[in-house]
Design an enzyme around this catalytic site. Sequence first.
Site, PDB file in Angstrom:
ATOM      1  N   SER A 213      -3.907   7.103  12.723  1.00  0.00           N
ATOM      2  CA  SER A 213      -3.759   7.019  13.877  1.00  0.00           C
ATOM      3  C   SER A 213      -5.041   7.017  14.661  1.00  0.00           C
ATOM      4  CB  SER A 213      -2.944   8.101  14.515  1.00  0.00           C
ATOM      5  OG  SER A 213      -3.520   9.216  14.448  1.00  0.00           O
ATOM      6  N   ASN A 214      -5.223   6.730  15.836  1.00  0.00           N
ATOM      7  CA  ASN A 214      -6.613   6.553  16.772  1.00  0.00           C
ATOM      8  C   ASN A 214      -7.012   8.018  16.949  1.00  0.00           C
ATOM      9  OD1 ASN A 214      -5.962   3.949  16.566  1.00  0.00           O
ATOM     10  ND2 ASN A 214      -6.482   3.537  18.819  1.00  0.00           N
ATOM     11  N   GLU A 215      -6.014   9.070  16.840  1.00  0.00           N
ATOM     12  CA  GLU A 215      -6.364  10.470  17.299  1.00  0.00           C
ATOM     13  C   GLU A 215      -7.251  10.756  15.838  1.00  0.00           C
ATOM     14  OE1 GLU A 215      -3.121   9.462  17.712  1.00  0.00           O
ATOM     15  OE2 GLU A 215      -3.285   9.655  19.869  1.00  0.00           O
TER      16      GLU A 215
ATOM     17  N   GLU B 102      -9.692  -1.380   5.615  1.00  0.00           N
ATOM     18  CA  GLU B 102      -8.542  -1.506   6.169  1.00  0.00           C
ATOM     19  C   GLU B 102      -8.542  -1.363   7.926  1.00  0.00           C
ATOM     20  OE1 GLU B 102      -5.381   1.333   5.133  1.00  0.00           O
ATOM     21  OE2 GLU B 102      -3.946   0.097   6.448  1.00  0.00           O
TER      22      GLU B 102
ATOM     23  N   GLN C 298       0.777  -1.185   0.097  1.00  0.00           N
ATOM     24  CA  GLN C 298       0.048  -0.140  -0.285  1.00  0.00           C
ATOM     25  C   GLN C 298       1.110   1.171  -0.094  1.00  0.00           C
ATOM     26  OE1 GLN C 298      -1.853   0.593   3.799  1.00  0.00           O
ATOM     27  NE2 GLN C 298      -3.713   1.663   2.968  1.00  0.00           N
ATOM     28  N   GLY C 299       0.780   1.963  -0.981  1.00  0.00           N
ATOM     29  CA  GLY C 299       1.696   3.358  -1.137  1.00  0.00           C
ATOM     30  C   GLY C 299       0.725   4.389  -1.069  1.00  0.00           C
ATOM     31  N   TYR C 300       0.653   4.826   0.406  1.00  0.00           N
ATOM     32  CA  TYR C 300      -0.171   5.885   0.781  1.00  0.00           C
ATOM     33  C   TYR C 300       0.680   6.980   1.387  1.00  0.00           C
ATOM     34  CZ  TYR C 300      -5.251   4.309   0.198  1.00  0.00           C
ATOM     35  OH  TYR C 300      -6.321   3.808  -0.193  1.00  0.00           O
ATOM     36  N   SER C 301       1.164   6.610   2.514  1.00  0.00           N
ATOM     37  CA  SER C 301       1.987   7.494   3.331  1.00  0.00           C
ATOM     38  C   SER C 301       3.234   7.928   2.517  1.00  0.00           C
ATOM     39  CB  SER C 301       2.395   6.955   4.703  1.00  0.00           C
ATOM     40  OG  SER C 301       1.361   6.327   5.340  1.00  0.00           O
TER      41      SER C 301
HETATM   42  C1  LIG Z   1       3.916  -0.680  11.543  1.00  0.00           C
HETATM   43  C2  LIG Z   1       3.422   0.504  10.613  1.00  0.00           C
HETATM   44  C3  LIG Z   1       2.863  -0.071   9.364  1.00  0.00           C
HETATM   45  C4  LIG Z   1       2.510   0.816   8.336  1.00  0.00           C
HETATM   46  N1  LIG Z   1       2.071   0.450   6.726  1.00  0.00           N
HETATM   47  C5  LIG Z   1       1.859   1.396   6.064  1.00  0.00           C
HETATM   48  C6  LIG Z   1       1.687   0.819   4.700  1.00  0.00           C
HETATM   49  O1  LIG Z   1       1.892  -0.267   4.282  1.00  0.00           O
HETATM   50  N2  LIG Z   1       1.393   1.957   3.777  1.00  0.00           N
HETATM   51  C7  LIG Z   1       1.122   3.267   4.119  1.00  0.00           C
HETATM   52  O2  LIG Z   1       0.792   3.933   3.240  1.00  0.00           O
HETATM   53  N3  LIG Z   1       1.674   3.599   5.399  1.00  0.00           N
HETATM   54  C8  LIG Z   1       1.895   2.623   6.160  1.00  0.00           C
HETATM   55  N4  LIG Z   1       1.649   3.168   7.561  1.00  0.00           N
HETATM   56  C9  LIG Z   1       2.096   4.636   7.792  1.00  0.00           C
HETATM   57  C10 LIG Z   1       0.779   5.098   8.806  1.00  0.00           C
HETATM   58  O3  LIG Z   1      -0.511   4.969   8.065  1.00  0.00           O
HETATM   59  C11 LIG Z   1       1.149   6.435   9.370  1.00  0.00           C
HETATM   60  O4  LIG Z   1       2.187   6.401   9.998  1.00  0.00           O
HETATM   61  C12 LIG Z   1       0.009   7.137  10.089  1.00  0.00           C
HETATM   62  O5  LIG Z   1      -0.960   7.557   9.056  1.00  0.00           O
HETATM   63  C13 LIG Z   1       0.301   8.335  10.822  1.00  0.00           C
HETATM   64  O6  LIG Z   1       1.161   9.178   9.999  1.00  0.00           O
HETATM   65  P1  LIG Z   1       2.619   9.697  10.440  1.00  0.00           P
HETATM   66  O7  LIG Z   1       3.557   8.671  10.928  1.00  0.00           O
HETATM   67  O8  LIG Z   1       3.118  10.518   9.312  1.00  0.00           O
HETATM   68  O9  LIG Z   1       2.403  10.529  11.691  1.00  0.00           O
HETATM   69  P2  LIG Z   1       1.902  12.202  11.691  1.00  0.00           P
HETATM   70  O10 LIG Z   1       0.766  12.391  10.692  1.00  0.00           O
HETATM   71  O11 LIG Z   1       2.918  13.001  11.695  1.00  0.00           O
HETATM   72  O12 LIG Z   1       1.217  12.118  13.199  1.00  0.00           O
HETATM   73  C14 LIG Z   1       2.065  12.455  14.525  1.00  0.00           C
HETATM   74  C15 LIG Z   1       1.196  12.369  15.805  1.00  0.00           C
HETATM   75  O13 LIG Z   1       0.292  13.563  15.675  1.00  0.00           O
HETATM   76  C16 LIG Z   1      -1.161  13.176  15.848  1.00  0.00           C
HETATM   77  N5  LIG Z   1      -1.865  13.994  14.838  1.00  0.00           N
HETATM   78  C17 LIG Z   1      -1.622  14.470  13.591  1.00  0.00           C
HETATM   79  N6  LIG Z   1      -2.634  15.304  13.100  1.00  0.00           N
HETATM   80  C18 LIG Z   1      -3.516  15.270  14.010  1.00  0.00           C
HETATM   81  C19 LIG Z   1      -4.946  15.881  14.077  1.00  0.00           C
HETATM   82  N7  LIG Z   1      -5.345  16.495  13.125  1.00  0.00           N
HETATM   83  N8  LIG Z   1      -5.560  15.844  15.300  1.00  0.00           N
HETATM   84  C20 LIG Z   1      -5.076  14.965  16.213  1.00  0.00           C
HETATM   85  N9  LIG Z   1      -4.104  14.350  16.399  1.00  0.00           N
HETATM   86  C21 LIG Z   1      -3.206  14.588  15.201  1.00  0.00           C
HETATM   87  C22 LIG Z   1      -1.150  11.823  15.225  1.00  0.00           C
HETATM   88  O14 LIG Z   1      -2.226  11.094  15.882  1.00  0.00           O
HETATM   89  C23 LIG Z   1       0.178  11.322  15.778  1.00  0.00           C
HETATM   90  O15 LIG Z   1       0.113  10.892  17.091  1.00  0.00           O
HETATM   91  C24 LIG Z   1       2.316   2.184   8.678  1.00  0.00           C
HETATM   92  C25 LIG Z   1       2.858   2.596   9.840  1.00  0.00           C
HETATM   93  C26 LIG Z   1       3.350   1.784  10.776  1.00  0.00           C
HETATM   94  C27 LIG Z   1       3.810   2.426  12.113  1.00  0.00           C
END
Ligand SMILES: Cc1cc2nc3c(=O)[nH]c(=O)nc-3n(C[C@H](O)[C@H](O)[C@H](O)COP(=O)(O)OP(=O)(O)OC[C@H]3O[C@@H](n4cnc5c(N)ncnc54)[C@H](O)[C@@H]3O)c2cc1C
Length: 391
Positions: A374-376, A243, A125-128
């Site tokens: 994330s859960n938030e 998902e 999955q190429g989202y992030s």
């Molecule tokens: C083990 C693992 C597997 C993964 N696999 C994939 C994958 O296969 N493909 C893919 O595309 N991605 C994948 N991900 C990425 C995952 O979807 C992202 O890590 C996630 O969406 C959070 O983004 P970020 O890491 O950039 O954190 P950030 O967006 O930088 O967030 C940092 C913190 O700020 C909080 N935050 C940010 N914005 C808000 C808001 N508006 N309100 C309240 N709180 C907020 C977040 O909850 C978090 O605690 C994976 C991540 C992990 C850890």
Amino acid sequence: MNLDFSPQELQFREEVRQWMRENAPPDPAGVKLGIPLDKATQMAWEQRLASKGWLAYTWPKEYGGPGWTVTQRHIFEEERAAAGAPNSGPFGLAMLGPVLMAFGNERQQQRYLPRIAAGTELWCQGYSEPGAGSDLASLKTQARRDGDHYVVNGQKIWTTQAHWADWMFCLVRTHPDVPRQQGISFLLIDMRSPGIEIRPIITIDGHHHLNEVFLTDVRVPVENLVGQEGQGWTIAKYLLTFERTTIAGVADSKYEIGRLKAVAVRHRVDGHALIDEPGVSERIAELEIDLLALEYTNLRALDRLARGKAPGAESSGLKIRGTELQQAISEAMVDLGGQDALPWLSTEPAGDPAFDSATVRYNFLRASSIYGGSNEIQKNVIAKQLLGGGH
Ligand SMILES: Cc1cc2nc3c(=O)[nH]c(=O)nc-3n(C[C@H](O)[C@H](O)[C@H](O)COP(=O)(O)OP(=O)(O)OC[C@H]3O[C@@H](n4cnc5c(N)ncnc54)[C@H](O)[C@@H]3O)c2cc1C
């Protein structure tokens, strides 16, 4: 859980249990202990399920699934987890599959779905991206149209199993000049294409699940666009509801609580069973009650699916509670293990085999409240969709 199963359903449960007993990979593979399988073992397991017609177990018959009812799926998941058998990779089966059924054209459905159901092609999955996680719509990976191809440039990150995958479903920006959600498209990219570089990220459990994926002038045929140009955001959100429902992991939590109970009864400290330590039975009972509540919520979401509807905001609630529970169970296991649960890596033996990899699992599950959104962020989704708040 005391659901009223019909005699046919009970017979079905027996059939699945028997098959799992005969076919689930042996435990030394580490499944029960949270140690990831190697690719060959995982694929062999998925193909064994496929040969029985049970890999794409949530899919309708017309697309190569068994066409099971919601109850049958529930029973299957319970029996799979109870046998300690691994979960199948979610990317093709639980995420892309439903998207192609809803948004893919006939050619795409015929090309991709049978190979997912057979377990012969793996997806990632190429989202992030480094600057686009929670704020996914800010993604920058660009796809520029050049004749009958897109030319893709950018970087994805945290891409689970990119190093295993044959294909990646990928969010790209096709229109930089429109409001950002409207400029995103959903592309299927062959991972063997020239211009793709995969770099590993090792997680706190010492394993290689994650990667960075760099895309430089990657040429992707226009026919690999799913839906319309600019429809990627709608498709991405549709996929995410599937998902999140998967991540709740109810059957596996049930299995883990069973393991926790067994250890608490079996393991002895200072001449008595662990379960007789103050607070231990109460702690396990609380987890079990939470699990029961989650299980009912999960069944409600499955019922919605059975009636042909995509999961709604309840998938966010399930994701939050499901991952909180996974974390709480793994934390209880580490607490109960005490010094026996100290080894940090799965290669190190614990003081008692019952606590092997308890800390590894605890560590990895910290990520469950982050991945899948994330859960938030799930709380924001609930606020917007159910309470009508926000923007
Ligand atoms: C083990 C693992 C597997 C993964 N696999 C994939 C994958 O296969 N493909 C893919 O595309 N991605 C994948 N991900 C990425 C995952 O979807 C992202 O890590 C996630 O969406 C959070 O983004 P970020 O890491 O950039 O954190 P950030 O967006 O930088 O967030 C940092 C913190 O700020 C909080 N935050 C940010 N914005 C808000 C808001 N508006 N309100 C309240 N709180 C907020 C977040 O909850 C978090 O605690 C994976 C991540 C992990 C850890």
